[in-house]
Design an enzyme around this catalytic site. Structure first.
Site, mmCIF file in Angstrom:
data_model
loop_
_atom_site.group_PDB
_atom_site.id
_atom_site.type_symbol
_atom_site.label_atom_id
_atom_site.label_comp_id
_atom_site.label_asym_id
_atom_site.label_seq_id
_atom_site.Cartn_x
_atom_site.Cartn_y
_atom_site.Cartn_z
ATOM 1 N N LYS A 123 0.953 -1.329 -0.035
ATOM 2 C CA LYS A 123 -0.092 -0.013 -0.016
ATOM 3 C C LYS A 123 0.757 1.298 0.127
ATOM 4 O O LYS A 123 0.481 2.129 0.569
ATOM 5 C CB LYS A 123 -1.008 0.019 1.174
ATOM 6 C CG LYS A 123 -1.791 -1.097 1.128
ATOM 7 C CD LYS A 123 -2.202 -1.813 0.099
ATOM 8 C CE LYS A 123 -3.085 -1.209 -0.728
ATOM 9 N NZ LYS A 123 -3.477 -1.718 -1.836
ATOM 10 N N HIS A 170 6.984 -7.421 -2.154
ATOM 11 C CA HIS A 170 6.846 -6.617 -0.773
ATOM 12 C C HIS A 170 7.371 -7.361 0.229
ATOM 13 O O HIS A 170 7.428 -7.013 1.613
ATOM 14 C CB HIS A 170 5.363 -6.701 -0.307
ATOM 15 C CG HIS A 170 4.274 -6.099 -1.206
ATOM 16 N ND1 HIS A 170 4.562 -4.761 -1.906
ATOM 17 C CD2 HIS A 170 3.148 -6.371 -1.763
ATOM 18 C CE1 HIS A 170 3.555 -4.441 -2.388
ATOM 19 N NE2 HIS A 170 2.559 -5.466 -2.445
ATOM 20 N N SER A 203 -4.951 2.710 4.061
ATOM 21 C CA SER A 203 -4.885 2.008 2.912
ATOM 22 C C SER A 203 -5.100 0.568 2.962
ATOM 23 O O SER A 203 -6.027 -0.294 2.411
ATOM 24 C CB SER A 203 -3.868 2.340 2.133
ATOM 25 O OG SER A 203 -4.028 1.924 0.829
ATOM 26 N N PHE A 258 -9.627 -0.558 -5.565
ATOM 27 C CA PHE A 258 -8.113 -0.689 -5.378
ATOM 28 C C PHE A 258 -7.502 0.775 -5.435
ATOM 29 O O PHE A 258 -6.785 1.220 -4.650
ATOM 30 C CB PHE A 258 -7.244 -1.544 -6.229
ATOM 31 C CG PHE A 258 -6.033 -1.634 -6.395
ATOM 32 C CD1 PHE A 258 -5.739 -2.527 -5.398
ATOM 33 C CD2 PHE A 258 -5.164 -0.677 -6.837
ATOM 34 C CE1 PHE A 258 -4.158 -2.456 -5.305
ATOM 35 C CE2 PHE A 258 -3.784 -0.834 -6.808
ATOM 36 C CZ PHE A 258 -3.352 -1.827 -5.922
ATOM 37 N N MET A 259 -7.912 1.536 -6.353
ATOM 38 C CA MET A 259 -7.516 2.824 -6.710
ATOM 39 C C MET A 259 -8.528 3.735 -5.657
ATOM 40 O O MET A 259 -9.633 4.192 -6.180
ATOM 41 C CB MET A 259 -7.574 3.336 -8.039
ATOM 42 C CG MET A 259 -6.618 2.689 -8.990
ATOM 43 S SD MET A 259 -5.013 3.492 -8.731
ATOM 44 C CE MET A 259 -4.227 2.386 -9.592
ATOM 45 N N GLY A 271 -5.637 8.025 -3.083
ATOM 46 C CA GLY A 271 -4.283 8.303 -3.595
ATOM 47 C C GLY A 271 -3.929 9.828 -3.283
ATOM 48 O O GLY A 271 -3.430 10.474 -3.934
HETATM 49 P P1 A3P Z 1 -5.062 4.673 -0.882
HETATM 50 O O1 A3P Z 1 -5.747 3.356 -0.614
HETATM 51 O O2 A3P Z 1 -4.542 5.629 0.097
HETATM 52 O O3 A3P Z 1 -5.899 5.517 -1.887
HETATM 53 P P2 A3P Z 1 0.014 -0.312 -3.705
HETATM 54 O O4 A3P Z 1 -0.080 -0.191 -5.363
HETATM 55 O O5 A3P Z 1 1.321 -0.470 -3.057
HETATM 56 O O6 A3P Z 1 -0.902 -1.385 -3.211
HETATM 57 O O7 A3P Z 1 -0.406 1.133 -3.112
HETATM 58 C C1 A3P Z 1 -1.774 1.534 -3.464
HETATM 59 C C2 A3P Z 1 -2.198 2.701 -2.886
HETATM 60 O O8 A3P Z 1 -1.390 3.748 -3.855
HETATM 61 C C3 A3P Z 1 -3.634 2.956 -2.615
HETATM 62 O O9 A3P Z 1 -3.680 4.220 -1.892
HETATM 63 C C4 A3P Z 1 -3.664 3.812 -4.041
HETATM 64 O O10 A3P Z 1 -4.679 4.538 -4.302
HETATM 65 C C5 A3P Z 1 -2.445 4.646 -4.350
HETATM 66 N N1 A3P Z 1 -2.121 4.877 -5.633
HETATM 67 C C6 A3P Z 1 -2.246 4.094 -6.916
HETATM 68 N N2 A3P Z 1 -1.875 4.753 -8.114
HETATM 69 C C7 A3P Z 1 -1.622 6.059 -7.669
HETATM 70 C C8 A3P Z 1 -1.341 7.130 -8.216
HETATM 71 N N3 A3P Z 1 -1.139 7.077 -9.428
HETATM 72 N N4 A3P Z 1 -1.180 8.267 -7.281
HETATM 73 C C9 A3P Z 1 -1.267 8.498 -6.299
HETATM 74 N N5 A3P Z 1 -1.602 7.307 -5.407
HETATM 75 C C10 A3P Z 1 -1.913 6.061 -6.052
#
Ligand code: A3P
Length: 291
Positions: free
Chosen positions: A44, A104, A134, A251-252, A255
């Site tokens: 995350k 990870h 997250s 998932f998104m 951010g």
């Molecule tokens: P949130 O749950 O706070 O929105 P990972 O890819 O390591 O699993 O991390 C996921 C986190 O990164 C999520 O956070 C997701 O929304 C955020 N994320 C993914 N793409 C992003 C982007 N382009 N810009 C900012 N945050 C992003």
């Protein structure tokens, strides 16, 4: 297939998703190639974001090439395993050089070959408070995890390292230390959010690559949260619903930096800060919990 939210399984003391724990043995036979690039993060912390940025760099900013497959096929997730879905190792077999790899894992479980081959690493770290919020939402939507329980109990478990992949505190510190002996570019989610162009230029320099200014601008634009949220090749909407249920939490998700303020109570924040100060005492780098 419905997942039964199996309990975490400990491998060398590290709690892992049951299916992922099963790959750790076979993964140790991985043969790394010197031109591999490893994207490493605690969950995350912006893994998907970094994966898309680096694939765009590798493809010279060509959107159609990045649209060739969902992100988890373009950047194999080494320890990934889940019934009914190709494992990370299976995906890797289909991946031509130069390969982008995602993990990870803490260093104690990392395949030795990656270290022996001096494979370049981009590590991205995110402040613990936004990570835990997250992660809680992700546990809820991705049913390969155990039931997260209440937010309060999840927060306690996170502080004690009793979540998948174990301690955030140890992870961010040990990968930082690795910089002393291994080619690691250590980046922060908050910096990337603040000034993506500056951070992408650091990545280019680390990779020994260059791109025209307008291509860098295009990558910044295409890898914005808004763009990646609507892109089926990056938003995981094509993952089986039994594995990720976006109706629970996408998932998104948000951010942003500082979303923790919407989840932490004043008491939780005080407790977290006190524990954080103790656990991170003497740490030579600092996180930003707001911009
Ligand atoms: P949130 O749950 O706070 O929105 P990972 O890819 O390591 O699993 O991390 C996921 C986190 O990164 C999520 O956070 C997701 O929304 C955020 N994320 C993914 N793409 C992003 C982007 N382009 N810009 C900012 N945050 C992003």
């Amino acid at each position: 297939m419905e997942f039964s939210r199996p309990p975490l399984v400990h491998v060398k003391g590290v709690p892992l998703i049951k299916y992922f724990a099963e790959t750790i043995g076979p993964l140790q036979n991985l043969t790394a190639w010197p031109d591999d690039l490893l994207i490493s993060t605690y969950p995350k912390s912006g893994t998907t974001w970094m994966s898309e940025i680096v694939d765009m760099i590798y493809q010279g900013g060509k959107l159609d090439k990045c649209g060739r497959a969902p992100i988890h096929f373009r950047v194999p997730f080494l320890e990934f395993k889940c019934p009914g879905v190709p494992s990370g190792l299976e995906t890797l077999e289909e991946t031509p050089a130069p390969r982008l790899l995602k993990t990870h894992l803490p260093l104690s479980l990392l395949p030795q070959s990656l270290l022996d081959q001096k494979v370049k690493v981009i590590y991205i770290a995110r402040n613990a408070k936004d990570v835990v919020v997250s992660y809680y939402n992700f546990y809820n939507m991705a049913k390969v995890h155990p039931d997260p329980g209440t937010w309060d109990s999840f927060l306690e478990n996170f502080m004690e390292g009793k979540v998948s992949y174990g301690s955030w505190y140890q992870h961010v510190k040990e990968w930082w230390e690795l910089k002393n002996t291994h080619p690691v570019l250590y980046l922060f989610y908050e910096d990337l959010k603040e000034n993506p162009k500056r951070e992408i230029k650091k990545i280019l320099e680390f990779l020994g690559r260059s791109l025209p200014e307008e291509t860098v601008d295009f990558i910044v634009h295409h890898t914005s949260f808004k763009k990646m949220k609507e892109n089926p090749m990056t938003n995981y909407t094509n993952a089986p619903r039994e594995f990720m249920d976006h109706s629970v939490s996408p998932f998104m998700r948000k951010g942003t930096v500082g979303d923790w303020k919407n989840a932490f109570t004043v008491a939780q924040n005080e407790r977290f800060d006190a524990h954080y100060a103790k656990t991170m005492k003497g740490c030579e780098f600092k996180f930003r919990c707001e911009l």
